[in-house]
Design a protein around this motif. Structure first.
Motif, short mmCIF file in Angstrom:
data_model
loop_
_atom_site.label_atom_id
_atom_site.label_comp_id
_atom_site.label_asym_id
_atom_site.label_seq_id
_atom_site.Cartn_x
_atom_site.Cartn_y
_atom_site.Cartn_z
N PRO A 198 0.80 -1.24 0.00
CA PRO A 198 0.00 0.00 0.00
C PRO A 198 0.83 1.28 0.00
O PRO A 198 0.46 2.24 -0.66
CB PRO A 198 -0.84 -0.11 1.27
N ASP A 199 1.97 1.28 0.69
CA ASP A 199 2.76 2.51 0.75
C ASP A 199 3.51 2.80 -0.55
O ASP A 199 4.04 3.88 -0.73
CB ASP A 199 3.74 2.46 1.93
N MET A 200 3.53 1.84 -1.48
CA MET A 200 4.20 2.05 -2.76
C MET A 200 3.22 2.16 -3.93
O MET A 200 3.63 2.44 -5.05
CB MET A 200 5.18 0.91 -3.04
N LEU A 201 1.94 1.95 -3.67
CA LEU A 201 0.96 1.89 -4.75
C LEU A 201 0.92 3.18 -5.57
O LEU A 201 0.85 3.13 -6.80
CB LEU A 201 -0.44 1.58 -4.20
N GLY A 202 1.00 4.32 -4.92
CA GLY A 202 0.99 5.59 -5.66
C GLY A 202 2.16 5.71 -6.60
O GLY A 202 2.01 6.11 -7.76
#
Length: 193
Positions: free
Chosen positions: A118-122
């Motif tokens: 989730p913390d790398m999805l962007g």
């Protein structure tokens, strides 16, 4: 990303040259051109409605490559369009392309969203869009150059053949050996987010 970038490169050629082909080659009125181009939206909406059902029935991995190697083949009808009722070939081909790309995109985007932390999805999504959308201006430019050199109908043949072949990235990937894209604990029943 290789599939999306390749598909976008060729699809933008059709989007760029389609109106020119319909107006200058087939001599259609603007209203008919708008109607034929709007059929792409119909195919996209139909693909969005059918994507989850097809992913459950066929498998989320299988449908991604089947959509882009089999369901996209009517796209080859686009340059066969002609005067009178033959103009419907453009609409049928355009609907099939937008339908198949939406179905494939549903499964592939679901996989990226589930597999990426989730913390790398962007950052992953931004990089993917930069690569896949970066091919759009290149495809438009190459389409214009080819149409000038080879003619619009011939360039449409190149574009639809290339667009249909974009699915080979998926066909020759590990997806071909899977029924469903492995989403692990993140996937609800049915295998598709």
């Amino acid at each position: 990303m290789a599939f999306n970038g390749t598909a976008n490169f060729f699809v933008i050629m059709v989007e760029t040259l389609g109106p020119l082909f319909l107006i200058r080659t087939l001599h259609l009125r603007p209203g008919m051109v708008g109607l034929l181009l709007a059929l792409g939206a119909v195919g996209g909406v139909a693909g969005g409605v059918a994507a989850q059902y097809l992913a459950r029935k066929v498998g989320s991995a299988r449908i991604s490559w089947i959509a882009m190697t089999v369901l996209s083949l009517p796209g080859l009808l686009i340059p066969l369009a002609g005067p009178g009722w033959w103009v419907l070939l453009f609409g049928i081909g355009w609907i099939s392309w937008t339908f198949s790309s939406t179905v494939a995109g549903f499964s592939l985007t679901s996989y990226r969203q589930a597999a990426c932390p989730p913390d790398m999805l962007g950052r992953v999504s931004a990089a993917a869009r930069w690569i896949t959308w970066g091919t759009l201006p290149l495809g438009g430019l190459v389409g214009g150059v080819l149409a000038t050199a080879l003619g619009v109908r011939t360039t449409l043949w190149v574009a639809v053949a290339g667009g249909c072949c974009a699915g080979l990235w998926l066909f020759f990937s590990p997806l071909r050996g899977l029924r469903d894209i492995p989403l692990g604990k993140l996937a609800p029943a049915g295998g598709v987010l």
